[in-house]
Scaffold this motif. Structure first.
Motif, PDB file in Angstrom:
ATOM      1  N   ILE A 139      -5.745   5.443  -1.322  1.00  0.00           N
ATOM      2  CA  ILE A 139      -4.557   4.597  -1.335  1.00  0.00           C
ATOM      3  C   ILE A 139      -4.436   3.909  -2.693  1.00  0.00           C
ATOM      4  O   ILE A 139      -5.411   3.806  -3.443  1.00  0.00           O
ATOM      5  N   TYR A 152       0.815  -1.210   0.000  1.00  0.00           N
ATOM      6  CA  TYR A 152       0.000   0.000   0.000  1.00  0.00           C
ATOM      7  C   TYR A 152       0.850   1.262   0.000  1.00  0.00           C
ATOM      8  O   TYR A 152       1.839   1.359   0.723  1.00  0.00           O
ATOM      9  N   SER A 204       3.774   1.239   2.812  1.00  0.00           N
ATOM     10  CA  SER A 204       3.394   1.066   4.214  1.00  0.00           C
ATOM     11  C   SER A 204       3.388  -0.402   4.610  1.00  0.00           C
ATOM     12  O   SER A 204       3.049  -1.279   3.809  1.00  0.00           O
ATOM     13  N   MET A 208      -4.591   1.431   6.866  1.00  0.00           N
ATOM     14  CA  MET A 208      -4.332   2.440   5.851  1.00  0.00           C
ATOM     15  C   MET A 208      -5.586   3.262   5.550  1.00  0.00           C
ATOM     16  O   MET A 208      -5.546   4.492   5.451  1.00  0.00           O
TER      17      MET A 208
END
Length: 317
Positions: A165, A27, A146, A153
């Protein structure tokens, strides 16, 4: 520092997004900027937009930051301007001459390294090579991947007022512009580009923009956009679109029979107030939601986009 903001819970939307994200995904934050491809060849660095325009003269400091790339190397990334609140600010990016200190190129992929085609390597391997060639500086950074879960997220993006995202499969090959499951964008706040097909006149040149999106080869009307302007941006937008004037309405689905529940329908009577344009300009629009008639509710003008091909503007949400 990103500043959190409160907002209504949206559990249904989160559950929908999570069902459509694969377990093998990585992500990244969806950055609101210009997509740029940087090519280092013949001892020079060239910045290409998605429409293959060369942007070296606009962003010479980005070119300088990328001159450290190895010869015969191509990277993909996003040019982003950060506002005072630490969030991407597309309006600031458009004022690039006064915003130089706020603009950074975030590299997120590498296609060619020292003449070697990397597009068939998995993303995890491309990221490793990319990290080895990027030398972070004032105007150059590596887009961070991430280690949070998809749920974390989404919560972070929502609480900080960010756009969304990008989920990418770690084992995916490079497939530019293709929605194949190898990568996927997930917007939290509704916003996208629309084609400008007309306007209604006003004190500063225009009162509202008339925008739409393509379905196959037909431009479909979506909304009239009046909010989000100040006198200066009205004058600026009008100056850029006024030369596209035409006598023919470019929208295939006009006129409409009724104004509709939310008043966004454009009837034959209301069309008498409109000035039509060739569909050559694109604007970024924020909005609350789509209606059942494929219209937008509670629209807000954000900025003009000169890096988008109007023929590729479709409904994204």
């Amino acid at each position: 520092m990103l500043r959190a903001r409160s907002g209504p819970a949206n559990g249904y939307a989160d559950r929908y997004l999570l069902r459509n994200i694969t377990s093998s995904a990585t992500y990244e934050l969806k950055l609101d900027g210009y997509r740029l491809e940087a090519v280092r060849a013949g001892g020079e660095t060239t910045l290409y937009s998605r429409r293959r325009n060369v942007l070296n003269q606009k962003f010479p400091y980005i070119v300088s930051a990328l001159n450290s790339l190895p010869e015969d190397t191509v990277i993909d990334g996003e040019l982003v301007a950060m506002g005072p609140d630490g969030r991407p600010n597309f309006n600031l990016l458009q004022n690039f001459r006064s915003a130089e200190s706020h603009i950074t190129y975030y590299a997120f992929d590498i296609l060619v390294h020292k003449g070697r085609d990397l597009t068939l390597l998995p993303l995890s391997e491309r990221r490793r090579i990319l990290q080895s060639v990027i030398k972070p500086s004032e105007h150059l950074a590596l887009s961070e991947v991430s280690d949070q879960t998809a749920s974390q997220m989404l919560s972070f993006v929502r609480s900080h007022g960010l756009e969304g995202i990008v989920a990418k499969r770690a084992d995916g090959v490079y497939q530019p512009g293709m929605r194949t499951g190898v990568w996927s964008k997930h917007r939290i706040n509704l916003s996208q580009e629309f084609v400008i097909g007309g306007y209604t006149p006003g004190t500063h040149g225009l009162d509202a923009l008339i925008v739409g999106f393509y379905v196959d080869k037909e431009l479909r009307y979506a909304a009239r956009v009046r909010a989000g302007f100040i006198p200066a941006t009205r004058r600026e937008a009008f100056a850029k679109i006024k030369d596209f004037t035409t006598t023919k309405c470019p929208f295939a689905n006009l006129p409409e029979k009724q104004a509709g529940r939310w008043g966004q329908g454009l009837t034959a009577d209301k069309m008498k107030e409109c000035i039509w344009l060739r569909p050559e300009a694109v604007a970024r629009i924020d909005f609350l939601e789509w209606t059942g008639a494929d219209h937008l509710r509670h629209t807000k003008f954000i900025a003009l986009r000169d890096d988008k091909d109007p023929r590729k503007v479709v409904r994204e949400t």
